[in-house]
Structures are given as C-alpha cells and as structure tokens.
Write an enzyme that holds these catalytic residues in place. Structure first.
Site, PDB file in Angstrom:
ATOM      1  N   ARG A 129       2.900   8.178  -5.717  1.00  0.00           N
ATOM      2  CA  ARG A 129       4.095   8.667  -5.107  1.00  0.00           C
ATOM      3  C   ARG A 129       4.979   9.616  -6.215  1.00  0.00           C
ATOM      4  NH1 ARG A 129      10.105   6.124  -5.258  1.00  0.00           N
ATOM      5  NH2 ARG A 129      11.356   7.696  -4.181  1.00  0.00           N
TER       6      ARG A 129
ATOM      7  N   ARG B 239       0.070  12.498  -3.816  1.00  0.00           N
ATOM      8  CA  ARG B 239       0.030  12.639  -2.423  1.00  0.00           C
ATOM      9  C   ARG B 239       0.600  14.096  -1.885  1.00  0.00           C
ATOM     10  NH1 ARG B 239       5.927  11.080  -0.930  1.00  0.00           N
ATOM     11  NH2 ARG B 239       6.995  11.103  -2.867  1.00  0.00           N
TER      12      ARG B 239
ATOM     13  N   GLU C  92      -0.945  -0.527  11.581  1.00  0.00           N
ATOM     14  CA  GLU C  92      -1.987  -0.211  10.587  1.00  0.00           C
ATOM     15  C   GLU C  92      -3.380  -0.994  11.026  1.00  0.00           C
ATOM     16  OE1 GLU C  92       0.895  -1.727   9.753  1.00  0.00           O
ATOM     17  OE2 GLU C  92       1.718   0.164   8.820  1.00  0.00           O
TER      18      GLU C  92
END
Lengths: 270, 305
Positions: free
Chosen positions: B164, B7, B55
């Site tokens: 992550r 990310r 979203e």
C-alpha cells in the site's frame, strides 16, 4: 437408441465404476442421469469431434462427487472409453475421484469442492459474453451444495451480469450425506431464493424427458437473466434398493448388491 | 524522486496490458480504487468486472474465465485474496493449473492504520504451499511493471504481492526481470542480506548503520526460489539474514531455509513478523515497533559483521 436407453447405459457405467473401485458416490450420480443424458444428447453441441475444444457448449459438474455421472455420460457419448471403468479412483487413473479437466477429454472444469463449480460456470459465461460467443454454459449443482455460501455469491454475480447464456440445474433429490437436507441444514426454498437473486426459475421432473426438454427450452428462450432449473429427482434412481436412501450417498455396493443393481437396470432398459 | 507504491505501478501497468492484450480480463472485489485496477477499468471497461465483496466467488469466476482462454488478473487485499479465498485459489485455480494472476495489494504490516484484521503476514506461506503456484514480490515500481508483464507470459497461476505504502525506487529504467533469479544489489562480505518487497529499501537504507559491508540481495521471486544463488551466498558468507514484511513462519525465510537445509553451508537468520498479529499505526511506526526498520536490520546484521 432412445434417451431412456442411453440413460440406462449411463447408470450401468456408474454402478460398474463404483463397484469396481469399491468407492464413490452412486446415489447422487444416479439421480442426475436423466438430466445429463438429455443435456449431452439433445441440448449441448458436444461430440467426439469437438470434445477437446473450448468452442462449444460447456458443462460444469459443480457437485463434483458425482464424477461417475460425468464419466458415465462421456463414455456413452464415445468421448472416453469404457475400458477406463476399472481404473476409476485407482492410482495413475485419469478418472480421479473428483473430475480433473486436464486428465479427461470433455471434462470442462475440475470440481469437487462444493460451491466452486457454479462460480467457474459464471466465469465461462462471462467469457462467452466478452467474446460474443453463442455457446452456452450449463452447471449441475446438488441441493445440499446450496448450503455453501459461495453458491449465492455466484447467483448474485450471474444475475448482476445478466448471464442468460448460463443455465444451472439443481439436482433436487432431497438428501445429503448426513440425511434429509431439511434436517441437516435446510436450504429451501431454493427456487424462491434463486428467484429473489434475479434468476429465471423453472421446475421440472428430473426423470421425465419431455419435462426436461421443456425446462431447457425455457432456459434457452429466457433473455436478460440466468435460468435455474429445479429438477425434482430421486437419489439412487432406477436401482430400487438405493432409491431415496441417503445411506447410498457415498457407499459402494457389494457383489450381491451389484448384481441386484444391474438386474434393476437391465429391466429398466427394456 | 517521489515514492511510489507498488500497487500504483500495478494499476498503470495493467492499464496498458488490458489494451494491448485482447485476452486479458481484470476482476476486482469492490476495491478498484485501492488496488488500482480502476486504471485498467478506465482503459478498457468491458474487460474489467467488479465482482463485489465476494472474494471466493471472484477466484472461481477467474478460473472459469481462464478455462475459456482468458488471462485473468484478480485483485483484492492480500488478506482477502490469499486468506479468505485460499481454497478457491487452491482448488479452482491451481489444481487445474489455470492462467490466473492473483495480484494482492495491501500486504504486510504497512497497511497501517486499518490494523491487524487487514495486515496479511501469512499470505506468502499460504500461496507458496500450493502446487503449480509461483510467488512474486516486487520492491519498487519498475520491478512491479516488469513482473506484471512477465506473469502474463507464464502459463499458469501466479501470486504477486503488492504494498500500500509509497516506496523509493531501487532499480534503473533498464531493469529486466528474470524469473526465479535474485538480484545482487551490493556485493559485500560476511553477511548476506536476502530481502523481498519493501524490506529491500529498509536493508539498503541501513547502509550507513552497518559496521561493515554486507551483501544485499533483492529476491523478487519467492517461488521458485533462486537456490543456485543462495548456495553461492552460503558458501561465500558466514551467515544469511532474510528479511520480509511477513511472518517468520513459512515466508521468504522459510523458502531460503528449505533450499539450504540439506547443504549444511551456513546459518540462516530469519527476520520478519515474529508469530504475532500487527496493530493500527503509521507504517513507519509499525516497522519500528515490529523490528523491521533500517535500525533493527542494522542491529541484527552488525552482530555478525
């Protein structure tokens, strides 16, 4: 030709398509016919020359099940041919049950899953802002569609980004598949909800062209926020036996009913 | 070299892309600091739009932008992008074949402490099943940059799965990403390990634990899958072992099995999350508990070496 005559032709196209397919949604297509006729003939800068371009006003039929309404007006504008009428909802047809933007010239977004079209229109309006384009974006929603939570996500976003180049029309015919909207899952007051979300709200009679004109003029002149036009309409409008009957949401007429419907419409065009 | 999360590389690459390409628009759903799209916002604020915690709306807005000639990068956690907004991705984006790149971060168990509600182990299966959608998962920062740039040039929807946690670099600076191609990292025998995402590092990290020399393949494109390479591997090895930080149902393993089934060449063993939800914990502890660390991979692979 008058707007009323164009609208009658659109309604004939709707009945022709649904009858030929023996499938489709006549009630909510007929209720939006006067509004869409005004949009395509007097409001939006769309014509046969620029239909395939992005650089013009855009229209998103968020209530995508009313596809005969959209196909019907594109036929009346000469953008697609009435020869396509017998292909509606058939295999290999451009005229899918719900509109596909890649198959039909002049269809600006593929819709059908309720609540999504209004968000797509928000995206188009943001794009116009980014590009400093003067083009406007119009969306037509059903009143039952306002039961979808996504409509309110879109409403929030449009007000947040001050999309005064966006105008949403709610075709308020008061009926959805299972009955009166207030009985199934009451979404009212739709106008006060949009206002609370930060929209300019205009009320019109969705079958009175002078009133329709007033509504879109007000929308165009409103700066700093999007406009929602709450259009009071009659489901099945101009076909007497379909008017106000939720049973005609998604049912095709038989031969006798088809002939009766056409008789209503031929009378209406005079 | 310090570990870098995919990310992080996404944010850095996007920050360049949004400046270089006038038609790039970035959308986020109140997670700009987590997905790292904040880097793009800092680089060109007027082409970055925060769509808030909504979203579904974000994905349809992305479709509307793409229908207006924009190339849209839309980000959230994998759970809320592929999961919550599945139907908007299917109907608003993929059905009209629009130019939206869904770049989803925090995929898999290694989200860690947030636990099962945030650990998406179904997103590859969901995205892979949609016509027109292409699915990618880079293993390190270099591959992430290459894929984020490559999807800009693909005409149509793409799903890029990002993590992550920091991961070690696998590729060299001169790495070139080839769409739909697997990358052989070690040419060995008997067992061909096909891994994607950070499982590539886990498979490589087991090197000293293998009782032999398995072939190790990085598969950054999950759809379209590299069928030619898979057939080649199946012909030259006794078994293929797929490894992913995703459910064994419908992910990389599913794609490999689908590609090879009709050829009847060699068995395929699928390693992944075994049809269960995850839980809170440190990423390394979770990989160990759910059988996805180097030791677990070596144990499985050694039974075939």
């Amino acid at each position: 030709m008058s707007l009323k005559e164009h609208a009658t032709n659109v309604r004939k196209n709707i009945i022709d398509m649904v009858y030929a397919a023996q499938s489709g949604h006549p009630g909510g297509s007929l209720s939006g016919a006067d509004i869409i006729t005004y949009l395509y003939f007097d409001e939006m800068n769309i014509n046969t020359d620029n239909a395939s371009s992005n650089n013009r006003d855009r229209f998103v039929l968020s209530k995508g099940h009313a596809s005969p309404l959209l196909y019907g007006i594109l036929m009346e504008k000469g953008i697609i041919s009435t020869d396509l009428i017998p292909t509606f909802r058939q295999v290999d047809s451009k005229l899918q049950g719900h509109p596909n933007m890649n198959y039909v010239e002049g269809v600006d977004m593929s819709t059908g899953s309720l609540g999504q079209g209004i968000s797509c229109a928000v995206g188009m309006a943001i794009a116009n802002k980014v590009d400093n384009s003067p083009n406007r974006v119009y969306a037509m929603l059903g009143d039952g569609e306002c039961e979808e939570g996504q409509v309110w996500e879109a409403a929030m976003a449009a007000a947040h980004y001050k999309l005064d180049n966006l105008c949403a029309v709610v075709d308020f015919n008061g009926l959805q598949i299972d009955g009166n909207i207030t009985d199934v899952m009451n979404p009212t007051p739709i106008d006060e909800k949009f206002a609370a979300f930060g929209w300019n709200v205009v009320h019109i009679d969705g079958h009175d062209f002078d009133d329709i004109r007033r509504g879109f003029d007000e929308a165009r002149n409103c700066k700093g926020k999007p406009t929602m036009i709450l259009a009071k309409t009659t489901k099945g409008k101009c076909v007497s036996f379909m008017e106000g009957d939720y049973g005609w949401h998604g049912v095709a007429p038989n031969k006798e009913q088809y002939e009766a419907a056409m008789e209503c419409l031929c009378g209406g065009s005079k | 070299m310090a570990k870098v999360a995919t990310r992080e590389a996404y944010g850095k690459t996007l920050a360049k892309l949004i400046v270089e390409k006038d038609n790039v628009i970035v959308l986020d759903a109140d997670l700009t600091k987590s997905t790292k799209t904040i880097d793009a916002k800092n680089a060109r604020a007027d082409h970055h739009f925060n769509m808030g915690i909504a979203e579904g709306n974000m994905m349809s807005v992305a479709a509307g932008l793409a229908a207006s000639n924009k190339v849209v990068y839309a980000s959230s956690f994998a759970m809320f992008a592929a999961g919550r907004a599945f139907e908007q991705i299917r109907n608003s984006i993929c059905y009209p074949n629009l130019n939206v790149k869904v770049c989803a971060t925090h995929a898999g168990l290694t989200v860690g402490e947030d636990g099962a509600s945030h650990q998406s182990v179904e997103d590859i299966a969901l995205m892979r099943a949609i016509p027109n959608m292409k699915v990618f998962q880079p293993c390190d920062d270099i591959e992430t940059a290459a894929i984020i740039n490559a999807v800009y040039d693909i005409d149509g929807p793409c799903y890029v799965r990002l993590g992550r946690s920091g991961v070690e670099r696998v590729n060299y600076e001169d790495y070139t990403f080839e769409l739909g191609k697997g990358v052989i990292l070690n040419k060995g025998e008997k067992v061909a390990i096909v891994a994607t995402g950070m499982m590539v590092q886990e498979a490589l990290g087991a090197k000293d634990l293998y009782e032999g020399n398995p072939t190790i393949v990085n598969m950054p494109t999950i759809k379209p899958i590299d069928t030619d390479l898979l057939i080649d591997l199946a012909k030259t090895h006794d078994v293929i072992v797929t490894i992913e930080e995703h459910s064994i149902i419908g992910g990389l393993g599913g794609a490999v099995v689908e590609a090879l089934a009709e050829h009847n060449l060699c068995p395929v063993v699928c390693m992944g999350v075994n049809d269960t939800f995850g839980e809170s914990g440190k990423p390394a502890d979770l990989l160990k508990k759910y059988g996805l660390d180097s030791q677990a991979i070596a144990n499985k692979v050694n039974t075939y070496l």
